[in-house]
Design an enzyme around this catalytic site. Structure first.
Site, mmCIF file in Angstrom:
data_model
loop_
_atom_site.group_PDB
_atom_site.id
_atom_site.type_symbol
_atom_site.label_atom_id
_atom_site.label_comp_id
_atom_site.label_asym_id
_atom_site.label_seq_id
_atom_site.Cartn_x
_atom_site.Cartn_y
_atom_site.Cartn_z
ATOM 1 N N TYR A 163 0.832 -1.212 0.000
ATOM 2 C CA TYR A 163 0.000 0.000 0.000
ATOM 3 C C TYR A 163 0.862 1.255 0.000
ATOM 4 O O TYR A 163 0.653 2.174 -0.798
ATOM 5 C CB TYR A 163 -0.929 -0.003 1.209
ATOM 6 C CG TYR A 163 -1.795 1.224 1.311
ATOM 7 C CD1 TYR A 163 -2.903 1.384 0.493
ATOM 8 C CD2 TYR A 163 -1.497 2.235 2.225
ATOM 9 C CE1 TYR A 163 -3.698 2.512 0.575
ATOM 10 C CE2 TYR A 163 -2.288 3.366 2.318
ATOM 11 C CZ TYR A 163 -3.389 3.500 1.490
ATOM 12 O OH TYR A 163 -4.176 4.633 1.576
ATOM 13 N N LYS A 167 1.406 4.370 -2.980
ATOM 14 C CA LYS A 167 1.205 5.809 -2.792
ATOM 15 C C LYS A 167 2.490 6.593 -3.102
ATOM 16 O O LYS A 167 2.426 7.735 -3.568
ATOM 17 C CB LYS A 167 0.713 6.099 -1.374
ATOM 18 C CG LYS A 167 -0.654 5.505 -1.063
ATOM 19 C CD LYS A 167 -1.729 6.011 -2.022
ATOM 20 C CE LYS A 167 -3.117 5.559 -1.606
ATOM 21 N NZ LYS A 167 -4.189 6.093 -2.483
#
Length: 240
Positions: A163, A167
């Site tokens: 994750y 980003k």
């Protein structure tokens, strides 16, 4: 007669995305509430319309080329341009596993939504954004994407490889698009909403969606003197 501004928000049937859509609509925007699920999307849009807001569901699966292209055609048929695009759709799959145990398939699926989705959507809607006098694009990132924060010895945050790195990649994409499109008057920035109580984290976050939406709304409505190619949370710029 003044033209009403328009906005597209991806992943907007719930959580932070829904609140972003609501806030933009309260500011007078016609908002296209992007969601891949028809039932959830139509219900969310109907609830916001019941508050007197101009919100319409837009079928939009950020992982599918044809879905995104069809969504762009729908928006184009309704108006000459698009003033705001918020790339909010995001997922986190088994994200708390240590890097050595994360499944590549989960990381790949996360990138499909969090990285390739914003590229696909931005490219598809770019002609409409270029037709607006001063379009704004916001990439909804995360403080977990900051390599600088991860390397801070005082930062004890969890090590979210899949994750977090998605980003980080989104931040790089933000800068790349911003560099290209700055001469066209488009401002593109990344927003970190903070650890917000949504189903992404099992509602364990300590921030409300109302708080989380603030930085996104700020970046979506920047004036001509506002920043470009930046990465911000409520407190200001974040380290890359």
């Amino acid at each position: 007669m003044t033209r009403s501004k328009t906005a597209v928000v991806t992943g907007a049937n719930k959580g932070i995305g829904r609140e972003i859509a609501r806030r933009l609509a309260t500011m007078g925007f016609k908002v296209w509430l992007g969601a891949r699920n028809a039932e959830r999307g139509t219900v969310a849009a109907r609830e916001l319309r019941s508050e007197g807001l101009d919100v319409q569901w837009l079928e939009l699966d950020v992982t599918q080329d044809e879905s995104v292209a069809a969504a762009a055609r729908i928006v184009e048929a309704e108006g000459p341009c698009l003033d705001v695009l918020v790339n909010n759709a995001g997922i986190a799959i088994n994200y708390e596993l240590p890097p050595s145990q994360q499944h590549l398939a989960d990381v790949r699926a996360t990138y499909d939504v969090n990285v390739f989705g914003p590229i696909r959507v931005t490219q598809a809607f770019l002609p409409l954004l270029l037709a607006a006098p001063a379009a704004r694009i916001v990439m909804v990132s995360s403080s977990t994407g900051s390599i600088g924060r991860a390397l801070d010895s005082g930062n004890q945050s969890v090590n979210l490889m899949g994750y977090g790195s998605s980003k980080t990649a989104l931040n790089a994409i933000t800068v790349a698009f911003a560099r290209e499109l700055a001469p066209e008057g488009i401002k593109i920035n990344a927003a970190a909403p903070g650890y917000t109580a949504t189903d992404l984290n099992g509602f364990r976050g300590h921030r409300t969606v109302q708080q989380a939406a603030e930085i996104v709304i700020h970046l979506a409505t920047l004036d001509a003197d506002g920043p470009n190619a930046g990465y911000f949370n409520d407190d200001g710029p974040l380290p890359w």
